[in-house]
Design a protein around this motif. Structure first.
Motif, PDB file in Angstrom:
ATOM      1  N   LYS A 107       0.899  -1.221   0.138  1.00 29.41           N
ATOM      2  CA  LYS A 107       0.047   0.191   0.099  1.00 29.41           C
ATOM      3  C   LYS A 107       0.856   1.268   0.003  1.00 29.41           C
ATOM      4  O   LYS A 107       2.001   1.248   0.659  1.00 29.41           O
ATOM      5  CB  LYS A 107      -1.047  -0.049   1.489  1.00 29.41           C
ATOM      6  CG  LYS A 107      -2.079   0.922   1.322  1.00 29.41           C
ATOM      7  CD  LYS A 107      -2.967   0.707   2.152  1.00 29.41           C
ATOM      8  CE  LYS A 107      -4.291   1.962   2.078  1.00 29.41           C
ATOM      9  NZ  LYS A 107      -5.237   1.589   3.278  1.00 29.41           N
ATOM     10  N   THR A 108       0.471   2.200  -0.773  1.00 33.89           N
ATOM     11  CA  THR A 108       1.186   3.633  -0.896  1.00 33.89           C
ATOM     12  C   THR A 108       0.532   4.617  -0.346  1.00 33.89           C
ATOM     13  O   THR A 108      -0.651   4.486   0.124  1.00 33.89           O
ATOM     14  CB  THR A 108       1.600   3.865  -2.160  1.00 33.89           C
ATOM     15  OG1 THR A 108       2.395   4.904  -2.551  1.00 33.89           O
ATOM     16  CG2 THR A 108       0.286   4.389  -2.958  1.00 33.89           C
ATOM     17  N   ILE A 156      -1.080   6.866 -10.904  1.00 32.96           N
ATOM     18  CA  ILE A 156      -1.730   5.583 -10.574  1.00 32.96           C
ATOM     19  C   ILE A 156      -1.065   4.231 -10.771  1.00 32.96           C
ATOM     20  O   ILE A 156      -1.441   3.051 -10.297  1.00 32.96           O
ATOM     21  CB  ILE A 156      -3.319   5.611 -11.176  1.00 32.96           C
ATOM     22  CG1 ILE A 156      -2.886   5.564 -12.557  1.00 32.96           C
ATOM     23  CG2 ILE A 156      -3.800   6.907 -10.744  1.00 32.96           C
ATOM     24  CD1 ILE A 156      -4.436   5.583 -13.319  1.00 32.96           C
ATOM     25  N   LYS A 157      -0.021   4.235 -11.662  1.00 30.02           N
ATOM     26  CA  LYS A 157       0.590   2.989 -11.959  1.00 30.02           C
ATOM     27  C   LYS A 157       1.406   2.641 -10.604  1.00 30.02           C
ATOM     28  O   LYS A 157       1.737   1.469 -10.784  1.00 30.02           O
ATOM     29  CB  LYS A 157       1.549   3.239 -13.229  1.00 30.02           C
ATOM     30  CG  LYS A 157       0.853   3.497 -14.525  1.00 30.02           C
ATOM     31  CD  LYS A 157       1.999   3.730 -15.502  1.00 30.02           C
ATOM     32  CE  LYS A 157       1.289   3.945 -16.776  1.00 30.02           C
ATOM     33  NZ  LYS A 157       2.228   4.288 -17.761  1.00 30.02           N
ATOM     34  N   GLU A 158       1.508   3.435  -9.790  1.00 32.61           N
ATOM     35  CA  GLU A 158       2.419   3.084  -8.626  1.00 32.61           C
ATOM     36  C   GLU A 158       1.519   2.651  -7.318  1.00 32.61           C
ATOM     37  O   GLU A 158       1.823   2.375  -6.216  1.00 32.61           O
ATOM     38  CB  GLU A 158       3.190   4.346  -8.289  1.00 32.61           C
ATOM     39  CG  GLU A 158       4.187   4.721  -9.176  1.00 32.61           C
ATOM     40  CD  GLU A 158       5.263   6.107  -8.932  1.00 32.61           C
ATOM     41  OE1 GLU A 158       4.768   6.393  -7.764  1.00 32.61           O
ATOM     42  OE2 GLU A 158       6.017   6.484  -9.795  1.00 32.61           O
ATOM     43  N   ILE A 159      -0.077   2.827  -7.754  1.00 32.36           N
ATOM     44  CA  ILE A 159      -0.958   2.611  -6.716  1.00 32.36           C
ATOM     45  C   ILE A 159      -1.374   1.420  -6.849  1.00 32.36           C
ATOM     46  O   ILE A 159      -1.642   0.680  -8.065  1.00 32.36           O
ATOM     47  CB  ILE A 159      -2.011   3.472  -6.673  1.00 32.36           C
ATOM     48  CG1 ILE A 159      -1.506   4.671  -6.500  1.00 32.36           C
ATOM     49  CG2 ILE A 159      -3.079   3.106  -5.510  1.00 32.36           C
ATOM     50  CD1 ILE A 159      -2.589   6.028  -6.718  1.00 32.36           C
ATOM     51  N   GLN A 184      -5.604  -0.991  -3.613  1.00 35.16           N
ATOM     52  CA  GLN A 184      -6.074   0.111  -3.118  1.00 35.16           C
ATOM     53  C   GLN A 184      -6.750   1.355  -3.849  1.00 35.16           C
ATOM     54  O   GLN A 184      -7.400   2.052  -3.576  1.00 35.16           O
ATOM     55  CB  GLN A 184      -4.534   0.748  -2.830  1.00 35.16           C
ATOM     56  CG  GLN A 184      -4.487   2.343  -1.787  1.00 35.16           C
ATOM     57  CD  GLN A 184      -3.085   2.492  -1.506  1.00 35.16           C
ATOM     58  OE1 GLN A 184      -2.138   1.993  -1.734  1.00 35.16           O
ATOM     59  NE2 GLN A 184      -3.147   3.923  -1.046  1.00 35.16           N
ATOM     60  N   LEU A 185      -6.505   1.082  -4.962  1.00 32.71           N
ATOM     61  CA  LEU A 185      -7.150   1.961  -6.079  1.00 32.71           C
ATOM     62  C   LEU A 185      -8.519   1.815  -6.149  1.00 32.71           C
ATOM     63  O   LEU A 185      -9.245   2.715  -6.159  1.00 32.71           O
ATOM     64  CB  LEU A 185      -6.444   1.884  -7.593  1.00 32.71           C
ATOM     65  CG  LEU A 185      -6.913   2.876  -8.604  1.00 32.71           C
ATOM     66  CD1 LEU A 185      -6.603   4.345  -8.283  1.00 32.71           C
ATOM     67  CD2 LEU A 185      -6.435   2.618  -9.787  1.00 32.71           C
ATOM     68  N   ASN A 186      -9.092   0.637  -6.184  1.00 30.83           N
ATOM     69  CA  ASN A 186     -10.374   0.214  -6.062  1.00 30.83           C
ATOM     70  C   ASN A 186     -11.162   0.397  -4.758  1.00 30.83           C
ATOM     71  O   ASN A 186     -12.284   0.814  -4.592  1.00 30.83           O
ATOM     72  CB  ASN A 186     -10.410  -1.291  -6.104  1.00 30.83           C
ATOM     73  CG  ASN A 186     -10.183  -1.817  -7.439  1.00 30.83           C
ATOM     74  OD1 ASN A 186     -10.326  -1.188  -8.626  1.00 30.83           O
ATOM     75  ND2 ASN A 186      -9.592  -3.250  -7.549  1.00 30.83           N
ATOM     76  N   ASN A 190     -18.671   3.528  -0.210  1.00 29.94           N
ATOM     77  CA  ASN A 190     -18.169   4.716   0.776  1.00 29.94           C
ATOM     78  C   ASN A 190     -16.612   5.211   0.371  1.00 29.94           C
ATOM     79  O   ASN A 190     -16.021   5.514   1.054  1.00 29.94           O
ATOM     80  CB  ASN A 190     -18.151   4.446   2.202  1.00 29.94           C
ATOM     81  CG  ASN A 190     -17.958   5.703   3.124  1.00 29.94           C
ATOM     82  OD1 ASN A 190     -18.455   6.653   2.557  1.00 29.94           O
ATOM     83  ND2 ASN A 190     -17.509   5.736   4.104  1.00 29.94           N
ATOM     84  N   ALA A 191     -16.666   4.871  -0.987  1.00 33.73           N
ATOM     85  CA  ALA A 191     -15.266   5.214  -1.551  1.00 33.73           C
ATOM     86  C   ALA A 191     -15.201   6.858  -1.479  1.00 33.73           C
ATOM     87  O   ALA A 191     -16.165   7.595  -1.404  1.00 33.73           O
ATOM     88  CB  ALA A 191     -15.117   4.907  -2.980  1.00 33.73           C
TER      89      ALA A 191
END
Length: 581
Positions: free
Chosen positions: A330-331, A403-406, A410-412, A493-494
């Motif tokens: 996770k970042t 976003i390539k580094e996430i 986590q992005l979802n 709840n994003a």
């Protein structure tokens, strides 16, 4: 530089089964034990023939009768246990392959999935993986056993008389030569069968999916040319293949078991010249008749070996697909600010860019609306932000991170995406909403359903929240499905919510209520809206006008009406349609 040698299909399959090698080895040991039992039975029969021909003392046959019975029991137990063990290992292996394929699909770009007909995925994941079952479950133990039996028989016959040994092999050698002619084209033929099978599966799924349109225009399965043509092509392909192959198969299956054609004349000749005893002659006759059956059974696996290559190639087509490469850990994100910098994108043909040098900043807690003509690229921008594809050029950052580094997980978690055609699973309404948050209580599910404006119609259904939605939500109307999809996204709840024409299937009566609910529940969140009804986004903090893959203008509703001719034209068109309605 020397080209790296591609692994054989069998070695690839064996690699997939690595966790269960011990079970497969065990099945081979048990298969060999079964072969030993079979040979004990053959040797017992041969010994009894010798005794009866030489001295006729039946009492001497009794121990051999006991050995024959023991051999039969060992063969039965060994074969059954071997088959059970190999099948257990096989179905665990097939399960793991399917899990790998589904996990892989979650990591490949959405474009790869959308560009591939769903029938092809079904055929590969279900049929092609299932096609590995004969190879794994039967090839290893059973082919081992079926080859060892004729080898052991041949060795014993050669030990009795080498001339009779060669005589017993003549028809088998002829059968193998004939079989080799058929086998030369088998792999190519099977690849062709896979291709026509794919086309038929895709046509069937398309026909069933569009059955409402087909019926509405008085069509039928026979008159729907793509469907009928694909079915006809599939049938004709196999008819032609079998027609070409049958002459070889029939000749081989006739010659291989006809071992007595050579054994009897040669044996009679040697016996008549006192070069072969009667006991050895009759023993060889009995043994040679047990030679062809196991050998033909072993040859039946040659077809499976030819099929393996095509199946492995198709399965690897999914497993080796390019992925959206993302880190695991996770970042840390500073906030929810989204920045697109010189973003260009093409779906496949690099010369045809859908987006061309897009620059856009979306601040946290704001409402940004993307509008523009159909095909302008607004949905593509939203999907790139959601991480469905990698950009072709430029970069997209979220909270200061590309976003390539996430990590995808986590992005979802950060983004909830609701499109016009969100899918509902063939489960209860409650379960479909709960997919937004798997540990949500019933009270939380019902509260968010009320906020999304779907509690009322849900409670009117016979089973309420426990009503089954049907495949793809087929038991519900388009507006009902969409409201449930919105409730599911709200429950997630994003921090960032993307609504890609999410209210397009909702009637105007309910749209105002849902817009109000969305506004309340997305308060303080970053909201990105793609809307075809401009009246729903007039209060947006920033309206971005997209035209032909680039940003034409951006600003508030009033600013764009004054300064952007395209937006002004779209607004006037919207008013005209609304007034007519």
């Amino acid at each position: 530089m020397e080209k790296k040698k591609e692994p054989s299909p069998i070695s690839v399959v064996w690699g997939w089964a690595e966790k269960y090698h011990s079970k497969f080895y065990g099945s081979v040991v048990l298969a060999v034990l079964g072969v030993a039992g079979t040979m004990a039975a053959y040797f017992s029969i041969a010994a009894m023939i010798r005794i009866l021909l030489e001295n006729g003392d039946f009492s001497q046959c009794l121990p051999w009768c006991g050995l024959l019975l023991i051999g039969y029991l060992v063969k039965s137990v060994g074969s059954a246990w071997s088959t059970s063990m190999s099948h257990t290992a096989t179905y665990y292996t097939l399960r793991d392959i399917r899990k790998k394929m589904l996990a892989k699909l979650s990591r490949v770009p959405m474009g790869t999935i959308l560009d591939t007909p769903s029938g092809q995925y079904k055929t590969t994941i279900v049929d092609r993986v299932e096609g590995m079952e004969p190879t794994l479950a039967h090839l290893i133990p059973e082919m081992t056993a079926n080859l060892l039996v004729p080898v052991a028989i041949a060795v014993y016959i050669f030990a009795l008389d080498w001339r009779m040994g060669f005589a017993s092999l003549v028809t088998t050698v002829i059968g193998m030569a004939i079989m080799s002619q058929s086998g030369k084209t088998y792999a190519v033929r099977w690849e062709g069968a896979v291709a026509v099978g794919k086309r038929m599966a895709n046509a069937i799924i398309e026909y069933v999916g569009g059955i409402q349109v087909v019926k509405a225009f008085s069509q039928s399965a026979g008159s729907y040319k793509k469907y009928s043509g694909a079915v006809e092509e599939n049938a004709q392909y196999y008819v032609d293949w079998m027609h070409d192959n049958q002459k070889y198969m029939s000749t081989m299956q006739t010659w291989t078991p006809s071992v007595l054609i050579t054994v009897l004349p040669v044996g009679l000749l040697l016996w008549s010249h006192d070069s072969l005893s009667a006991s050895d002659f009759f023993t060889i006759i009995v043994l040679s008749m047990g030679f062809a059956g196991p050998f033909l059974a072993a040859l039946s696996f040659v077809d499976e070996l030819a099929i393996v290559g095509a199946n492995v190639k198709e399965i690897n087509g999914i497993l080796d697909s390019p992925e959206l490469n993302r880190p695991e850990g996770k970042t840390s994100l500073s906030d929810e600010k989204i920045c697109l910098k010189q973003v260009s994108f093409s779906y496949g043909n690099q010369d045809e860019k859908v987006l061309k040098g897009v620059n856009l900043t979306i601040n946290p807690g704001t409402v940004t609306a993307l509008v523009g003509p159909s095909g302008s690229g607004k949905s593509t921008i939203a999907k790139l932000i959601a991480g469905f594809w990698n950009v072709t050029e430029g970069n997209i950052t979220l909270g200061g991170k590309d976003i390539k580094e996430i990590p995808l997980d986590q992005l979802n978690q950060e983004i909830a995406y609701v499109s016009q055609d969100n899918y509902l699973f063939d489960r209860t309404i409650r379960d479909n909403i709960r997919m937004g948050k798997l540990n949500a209580t019933d009270a939380e599910v019902e509260a968010v359903a009320k906020a999304a404006g779907c509690d009322g119609f849900i409670r009117k259904l016979d089973k309420g929240y426990d009503t089954i939605c049907g495949e793809g939500g087929g038991h519900l109307s388009g507006g009902e499905k969409q409201r449930i999809s919105i409730a599911r996204a709200m429950l997630k709840n994003a921090k960032i919510v993307i609504l890609d024409e999410a209210t397009a299937s909702i009637d105007p009566e309910n749209e105002a209520m849902i817009q109000k609910a969305i506004s309340a529940l997305t308060k303080g969140k970053t909201l990105i809206v793609i809307a075809h009804r401009l009246g729903t986004i007039t209060d947006a903090d920033n309206i971005v006008v997209v035209q032909d893959g680039h940003i034409e203008a951006q600003g508030t509703h009033e600013q764009l009406k004054e300064n952007c001719p395209l937006y002004s034209k779209m607004w006037n068109s919207y008013l005209g349609v609304r007034d007519v309605a």
